[in-house]
Design a protein around this motif. Structure first.
Motif, PDB file in Angstrom:
ATOM      1  N   GLY A  48      98.768  42.416  29.493  1.00 13.48           N
ATOM      2  CA  GLY A  48      99.651  41.894  30.523  1.00 13.48           C
ATOM      3  C   GLY A  48      99.108  40.552  30.985  1.00 13.48           C
ATOM      4  N   ALA A  49      99.679  40.014  32.038  1.00  3.85           N
ATOM      5  CA  ALA A  49      99.158  38.750  32.594  1.00  3.85           C
ATOM      6  C   ALA A  49      97.916  39.093  33.411  1.00  3.85           C
ATOM      7  CB  ALA A  49     100.216  38.071  33.441  1.00  3.85           C
ATOM      8  N   SER A  50      96.825  39.405  32.695  1.00  3.49           N
ATOM      9  CA  SER A  50      95.652  40.013  33.331  1.00  3.49           C
ATOM     10  C   SER A  50      94.812  39.038  34.142  1.00  3.49           C
ATOM     11  CB  SER A  50      94.784  40.696  32.276  1.00  3.49           C
ATOM     12  OG  SER A  50      94.411  39.792  31.258  1.00  3.49           O
ATOM     13  N   GLY A  51      95.157  37.752  34.081  1.00  4.76           N
ATOM     14  CA  GLY A  51      94.516  36.805  34.990  1.00  4.76           C
ATOM     15  C   GLY A  51      95.070  36.897  36.402  1.00  4.76           C
ATOM     16  N   TYR A  52      96.217  37.582  36.550  1.00  3.57           N
ATOM     17  CA  TYR A  52      96.918  37.603  37.834  1.00  3.57           C
ATOM     18  C   TYR A  52      97.154  39.003  38.396  1.00  3.57           C
ATOM     19  CZ  TYR A  52      97.754  32.787  36.508  1.00  3.57           C
ATOM     20  OH  TYR A  52      97.569  31.487  36.132  1.00  3.57           O
ATOM     21  N   ALA A  53      96.949  40.012  37.591  1.00  4.20           N
ATOM     22  CA  ALA A  53      97.181  41.393  38.018  1.00  4.20           C
ATOM     23  C   ALA A  53      96.259  42.300  37.216  1.00  4.20           C
ATOM     24  CB  ALA A  53      98.643  41.780  37.791  1.00  4.20           C
ATOM     25  N   PRO A  54      95.990  43.505  37.703  1.00  2.00           N
ATOM     26  CA  PRO A  54      95.048  44.377  37.007  1.00  2.00           C
ATOM     27  C   PRO A  54      95.510  44.731  35.599  1.00  2.00           C
ATOM     28  CG  PRO A  54      96.173  45.550  38.785  1.00  2.00           C
ATOM     29  CD  PRO A  54      96.490  44.114  38.953  1.00  2.00           C
ATOM     30  N   GLU A  55      94.625  44.538  34.644  1.00  2.95           N
ATOM     31  CA  GLU A  55      94.942  44.693  33.232  1.00  2.95           C
ATOM     32  C   GLU A  55      95.543  46.062  32.910  1.00  2.95           C
ATOM     33  OE1 GLU A  55      91.020  46.232  31.020  1.00  2.95           O
ATOM     34  OE2 GLU A  55      90.750  44.246  31.916  1.00  2.95           O
ATOM     35  N   ASN A  56      96.447  46.055  31.926  1.00  7.02           N
ATOM     36  CA  ASN A  56      97.033  47.291  31.395  1.00  7.02           C
ATOM     37  C   ASN A  56      97.723  48.138  32.461  1.00  7.02           C
ATOM     38  OD1 ASN A  56      96.653  47.286  28.546  1.00  7.02           O
ATOM     39  ND2 ASN A  56      94.474  47.662  28.821  1.00  7.02           N
ATOM     40  N   THR A  57      98.348  47.468  33.423  1.00  5.92           N
ATOM     41  CA  THR A  57      99.144  48.167  34.425  1.00  5.92           C
ATOM     42  C   THR A  57     100.572  47.616  34.409  1.00  5.92           C
ATOM     43  OG1 THR A  57      98.632  46.604  36.214  1.00  5.92           O
ATOM     44  CG2 THR A  57      97.140  48.495  35.941  1.00  5.92           C
ATOM     45  N   MET A  67     106.516  35.642  33.935  1.00  7.28           N
ATOM     46  CA  MET A  67     105.998  34.363  33.443  1.00  7.28           C
ATOM     47  C   MET A  67     106.568  33.982  32.081  1.00  7.28           C
ATOM     48  SD  MET A  67     102.012  34.574  34.724  1.00  7.28           S
ATOM     49  CE  MET A  67     101.727  32.802  34.511  1.00  7.28           C
ATOM     50  N   LYS A  68     107.484  34.826  31.572  1.00  9.79           N
ATOM     51  CA  LYS A  68     108.225  34.537  30.345  1.00  9.79           C
ATOM     52  C   LYS A  68     107.312  34.455  29.110  1.00  9.79           C
ATOM     53  CE  LYS A  68     112.250  32.368  32.494  1.00  9.79           C
ATOM     54  NZ  LYS A  68     111.978  32.898  33.827  1.00  9.79           N
ATOM     55  N   ALA A  69     106.295  35.311  29.071  1.00  6.40           N
ATOM     56  CA  ALA A  69     105.509  35.446  27.844  1.00  6.40           C
ATOM     57  C   ALA A  69     106.402  36.011  26.746  1.00  6.40           C
ATOM     58  CB  ALA A  69     104.318  36.363  28.090  1.00  6.40           C
ATOM     59  N   ASP A  70     106.055  35.743  25.494  1.00  5.22           N
ATOM     60  CA  ASP A  70     106.815  36.291  24.373  1.00  5.22           C
ATOM     61  C   ASP A  70     106.446  37.751  24.107  1.00  5.22           C
ATOM     62  OD1 ASP A  70     108.191  33.838  23.638  1.00  5.22           O
ATOM     63  OD2 ASP A  70     106.226  33.113  23.016  1.00  5.22           O
ATOM     64  N   THR A 255      90.476  35.542  22.808  1.00  7.16           N
ATOM     65  CA  THR A 255      91.314  35.548  23.988  1.00  7.16           C
ATOM     66  C   THR A 255      91.131  34.176  24.636  1.00  7.16           C
ATOM     67  OG1 THR A 255      90.943  37.927  24.360  1.00  7.16           O
ATOM     68  CG2 THR A 255      91.775  36.636  26.225  1.00  7.16           C
ATOM     69  N   VAL A 256      92.230  33.484  24.895  1.00  7.63           N
ATOM     70  CA  VAL A 256      92.205  32.109  25.389  1.00  7.63           C
ATOM     71  C   VAL A 256      92.239  32.120  26.916  1.00  7.63           C
ATOM     72  CG1 VAL A 256      93.442  29.926  25.409  1.00  7.63           C
ATOM     73  CG2 VAL A 256      93.318  31.268  23.297  1.00  7.63           C
ATOM     74  N   ARG A 257      91.250  31.421  27.508  1.00  6.13           N
ATOM     75  CA  ARG A 257      91.158  31.395  28.976  1.00  6.13           C
ATOM     76  C   ARG A 257      90.989  29.980  29.523  1.00  6.13           C
ATOM     77  NH1 ARG A 257      87.912  36.106  27.536  1.00  6.13           N
ATOM     78  NH2 ARG A 257      89.021  37.992  28.215  1.00  6.13           N
ATOM     79  N   SER A 258      91.134  28.963  28.672  1.00  5.77           N
ATOM     80  CA  SER A 258      91.005  27.584  29.144  1.00  5.77           C
ATOM     81  C   SER A 258      91.970  26.687  28.387  1.00  5.77           C
ATOM     82  CB  SER A 258      89.578  27.071  28.937  1.00  5.77           C
ATOM     83  OG  SER A 258      89.314  26.862  27.555  1.00  5.77           O
ATOM     84  N   SER A 259      92.339  25.575  29.016  1.00  3.54           N
ATOM     85  CA  SER A 259      93.249  24.633  28.370  1.00  3.54           C
ATOM     86  C   SER A 259      92.584  23.966  27.171  1.00  3.54           C
ATOM     87  CB  SER A 259      93.719  23.580  29.377  1.00  3.54           C
ATOM     88  OG  SER A 259      92.609  22.907  29.953  1.00  3.54           O
ATOM     89  N   ASP A 276      94.875  35.492  28.893  1.00  3.93           N
ATOM     90  CA  ASP A 276      95.002  36.114  30.213  1.00  3.93           C
ATOM     91  C   ASP A 276      95.958  35.335  31.103  1.00  3.93           C
ATOM     92  OD1 ASP A 276      93.029  37.832  29.341  1.00  3.93           O
ATOM     93  OD2 ASP A 276      91.428  36.982  30.580  1.00  3.93           O
ATOM     94  N   TYR A 277      96.206  34.065  30.731  1.00  2.00           N
ATOM     95  CA  TYR A 277      96.979  33.144  31.572  1.00  2.00           C
ATOM     96  C   TYR A 277      98.154  32.590  30.768  1.00  2.00           C
ATOM     97  CZ  TYR A 277      92.581  33.445  34.117  1.00  2.00           C
ATOM     98  OH  TYR A 277      91.468  33.915  34.776  1.00  2.00           O
ATOM     99  N   PRO A 278      99.311  33.236  30.822  1.00  2.00           N
ATOM    100  CA  PRO A 278     100.433  32.829  29.979  1.00  2.00           C
ATOM    101  C   PRO A 278     100.862  31.379  30.123  1.00  2.00           C
ATOM    102  CG  PRO A 278     100.838  35.006  30.883  1.00  2.00           C
ATOM    103  CD  PRO A 278      99.602  34.485  31.559  1.00  2.00           C
TER     104      PRO A 278
END
Length: 287
Positions: A48-57, A67-70, A255-259, A276-278
């Motif tokens: 999920g968008a685990s940078g913003y909410a608890p993972e796997n929930t 956030m319109k992830a694919d 897993t990508v976490r930076s620009s 983690d950050y769509p």
């Protein structure tokens, strides 16, 4: 007699077309272009968008939709009483207020746990979802689901169980709506044999491949049962991307976490990435 022949020809054509539309077991593995996205770049929300909410929930999956992830990615294990549950670790210690191993707890015991407070008090009371709950909630949403079989050696028969649930929810019929992956490549091979028309991915860990890299021999093996090769981002360079594409597969590093990491991967030609950050994938949508 001519009318009979005409009817039989039309019937045969109808059955063939119908089988292809439903993704029947005779369907040959085809191009990734069948996955419906808003661009050619595939943006996968990690747990999920685990940078913003608890993972796997559900909160994290809803955020990925918002956030319109694919895709959103999730991890599947099995409870003591045989239910498929969504959790990354084999124990509940890190992401809930409980202790113990997933396989030693019933669904009722798992459902009593708080899976959100560790992340933020805002998510107090968030529950561990079942895979069935997730599939039911998002089956008609504009998002695809990347299912990781987590430690399948602990859960004999989990491949068939996941396949049965996908069939029950009619989510095996839309090729690309669901992709099933694992670090355990024997498990992915078994799933592919069970449901060959559903897309699959071979996860590739840095620890296992750092000495050899991902060789052509590895890729040739993956190509027999996988549509994707999804490696740790540290293993990925332009040469690997080209060799994956030459074999008709796609590559989604994690897993990508930076620009900075996002930009490097985009410019060496990956098909997308897991993040983690769509929002890190948005910049590449129009390119």
């Amino acid at each position: 007699m001519n009318h009979c022949k005409t009817f039989l020809c039309c019937l045969s054509l109808f059955l063939v077309v119908g089988s292809l539309m439903l993704g029947g077991p005779g369907l040959k593995k085809t191009a990734f272009a069948e996955v419906k996205t808003d661009s050619r770049f595939i943006n996968v929300a990690h747990r999920g968008a685990s940078g913003y909410a608890p993972e796997n929930t559900i909160a994290a999956f809803d955020k990925a939709v918002e956030m319109k992830a694919d895709f959103f990615e999730l991890d599947v294990q099995r409870s003591k009483d045989g239910h498929l549950v969504v959790l990354h670790d084999t124990s509940v210690d890190r992401t809930t207020d409980g202790t113990g191993y997933v396989r030693d707890m019933t669904l009722a015991e798992l459902k009593r746990l708080d899976a959100g407070s560790w992340f933020s008090s805002k998510y107090s009371g968030e529950k561990i979802p079942t895979l069935e709950e997730v599939l039911e909630r998002y089956r008609n949403k504009r998002i695809n689901i990347l299912i990781e079989l987590k430690k399948p050696s602990l859960y004999p028969g989990i491949e068939q169980q996941v396949a049965n649930l996908l069939r029950e929810k009619h989510m095996d019929r839309w090729r690309g709506k669901v992709v099933v992956q694992s670090f355990n490549h024997d498990s992915i091979r078994r799933f592919h044999q069970t449901m060959p028309w559903v897309m699959t991915g071979a996860l590739v860990s840095y620890t296992s491949y750092k000495d050899t890299g991902v060789t052509n021999e590895h890729l040739n093996t993956f190509a027999r049962y996988a549509d994707f090769v999804n490696p740790n981002k540290k293993l990925v360079d332009r040469d690997l991307v080209n060799r994956v594409h030459q074999r008709g597969m796609k590559i989604l590093p994690y897993t990508v976490r930076s620009s900075e990491a996002a930009d490097r991967l985009f410019h060496i030609g990956v098909d997308g990435f897991v993040t983690d950050y769509p929002e890190l994938g948005y910049i590449y949508y129009a390119q």
